[in-house]
Design an enzyme around this catalytic site. Structure first.
Site, PDB file in Angstrom:
ATOM      1  N   LYS A 209     -50.052  27.600  -4.220  1.00  0.00           N
ATOM      2  CA  LYS A 209     -49.038  26.837  -4.956  1.00  0.00           C
ATOM      3  C   LYS A 209     -47.946  27.746  -5.475  1.00  0.00           C
ATOM      4  CE  LYS A 209     -49.287  26.151  -9.228  1.00  0.00           C
ATOM      5  NZ  LYS A 209     -48.740  26.583 -10.553  1.00  0.00           N
TER       6      LYS A 209
ATOM      7  N   CYS B  31     -47.360   9.674 -15.713  1.00  0.00           N
ATOM      8  CA  CYS B  31     -48.668   9.629 -15.039  1.00  0.00           C
ATOM      9  C   CYS B  31     -49.575  10.717 -15.610  1.00  0.00           C
ATOM     10  CB  CYS B  31     -48.482   9.794 -13.526  1.00  0.00           C
ATOM     11  SG  CYS B  31     -49.919   9.269 -12.568  1.00  0.00           S
TER      12      CYS B  31
ATOM     13  N   CYS C 146     -49.226   3.409 -17.397  1.00  0.00           N
ATOM     14  CA  CYS C 146     -48.994   2.522 -16.252  1.00  0.00           C
ATOM     15  C   CYS C 146     -48.034   1.385 -16.598  1.00  0.00           C
ATOM     16  CB  CYS C 146     -50.316   1.966 -15.733  1.00  0.00           C
ATOM     17  SG  CYS C 146     -51.461   3.230 -15.117  1.00  0.00           S
TER      18      CYS C 146
ATOM     19  N   CYS D  63     -44.510   2.333 -16.034  1.00  0.00           N
ATOM     20  CA  CYS D  63     -44.219   2.913 -14.720  1.00  0.00           C
ATOM     21  C   CYS D  63     -43.620   1.870 -13.777  1.00  0.00           C
ATOM     22  CB  CYS D  63     -45.488   3.496 -14.111  1.00  0.00           C
ATOM     23  SG  CYS D  63     -45.242   4.277 -12.505  1.00  0.00           S
TER      24      CYS D  63
ATOM     25  N   CYS E  24     -48.955   0.651  -7.156  1.00  0.00           N
ATOM     26  CA  CYS E  24     -49.784   1.852  -7.317  1.00  0.00           C
ATOM     27  C   CYS E  24     -51.249   1.460  -7.310  1.00  0.00           C
ATOM     28  CB  CYS E  24     -49.439   2.567  -8.621  1.00  0.00           C
ATOM     29  SG  CYS E  24     -50.570   3.931  -9.010  1.00  0.00           S
TER      30      CYS E  24
END
Length: 304
Positions: free
Chosen positions: A199, A269, A276, A279, A285
């Site tokens: 990463k 998130c 949620c 969102c 989702c």
């Protein structure tokens, strides 16, 4: 049921096996041979009439292998929610912690060190540590002259700060001895440095060298990609997630993925108690559908 013609089923997978199954209809297959092939990503059904088509019910690998349902809508909505760019990563990410006035090799060293510090550490803490290091003199020769105790005081309280003192010192020695006080220019060399994983390496290549080599997948990106089902099956670690997403996501979307998803993970998130209801992806989702199932809003207290 219509009789199927004699066929050869040929499956190509990038950097995996080419499997050729020949014979009559699938129920009457004769033999299986396996060959290996690189740099191909398609699936064909080659029939004795010379035609080729995608197998019914299969994923169309000729265009883009598997791809996540609704991913374009997901990305568009996340971009809309992130348009203010006011998450911690936007203000204190590794691209904000370098000294842009420093010599190129020193600036690249800042990017490397900031990412080493950022592992398991909040951006605010990383930024504070980088501020102290830069005031102290964040250059290869000076860090090598700095006592471990002093270096620990400068980076405390980043996560695993004692180990990071060792990693920074060992890595800095390698940079002096093998790279003339600069940082490695490839992912392969970067991941050999103590304390540097895939990463970090991909982000370093982008921020320090301006080269897009892969998606920087941290715990936020890993979590969100699994929640949105951007992977064909659940992945156990960020590196598996990176490989799965890179297999289908268009390359021109890779560069924005890290900072976009990290900020989304910091603000909406969340690892625990994702917001949620706030969102834009709530209705598309998969995780939201399970996370909010049976959830009842709290009743307002009666006023007298």
């Amino acid at each position: 049921m219509k009789h199927m013609p004699t066929c050869s089923y040929v499956f190509w997978r990038t950097k995996t096996a080419v499997i050729v199954i020949s014979g009559e209809a699938p129920s009457q297959r004769k033999h299986v041979s396996i060959k290996y092939e690189d740099n191909a990503t398609r699936t064909e059904l080659e029939c004795d009439n010379g035609e080729a088509d995608i197998m019914p019910g299969s994923v169309d690998l000729m265009n883009n292998q598997w791809e996540a349902p609704n991913w374009r809508e997901h990305l568009m909505n996340i971009s809309e929610m992130r348009k203010k760019r006011d998450a911690p990563v936007d203000l204190m990410g590794c691209d904000k912690l370098q000294d842009d006035q420093a010599e190129p090799e020193v600036r690249r060293y800042h990017v490397l060190v900031s990412l080493m510090l950022s592992s398991q550490t909040k951006d605010q803490v990383t930024a504070a540590a980088m501020g102290k290091l830069r005031a102290h003199g964040l250059e290869v020769p000076n860090i090598l002259r700095t006592a471990d105790k002093k270096l620990g005081e400068l980076i405390y309280p980043v996560g695993f700060w004692k180990k990071k003192v060792v990693y920074i010192k060992e890595t800095t020695k390698i940079l002096r001895d093998a790279y003339n006080c600069d940082i490695p220019p490839t992912v392969k060399e970067l991941v050999k440095l103590p304390g540097v994983g895939p990463k970090m390496a991909h982000i370093i290549m982008d921020v320090a060298w301006g080269q897009l080599t892969g998606i920087g997948v941290d715990t936020h990106v890993h979590r969100i990609c699994n929640r949105l089902q951007w992977v064909p099956k659940p992945t156990k670690n960020p590196e598996d997630t990176r490989k799965a997403v890179e297999a289908w996501l268009p390359r021109d979307k890779w560069r924005e993925m890290n900072i976009l998803m990290v900020g989304f993970g910091q603000q909406t998130c969340l690892p625990i108690g994702p917001r949620c209801n706030d969102c834009l992806n709530q209705t598309i989702c998969p995780h939201s559908k399970t996370a909010t199932k049976g959830h009842k809003p709290q009743k307002k207290a009666k006023t007298t």
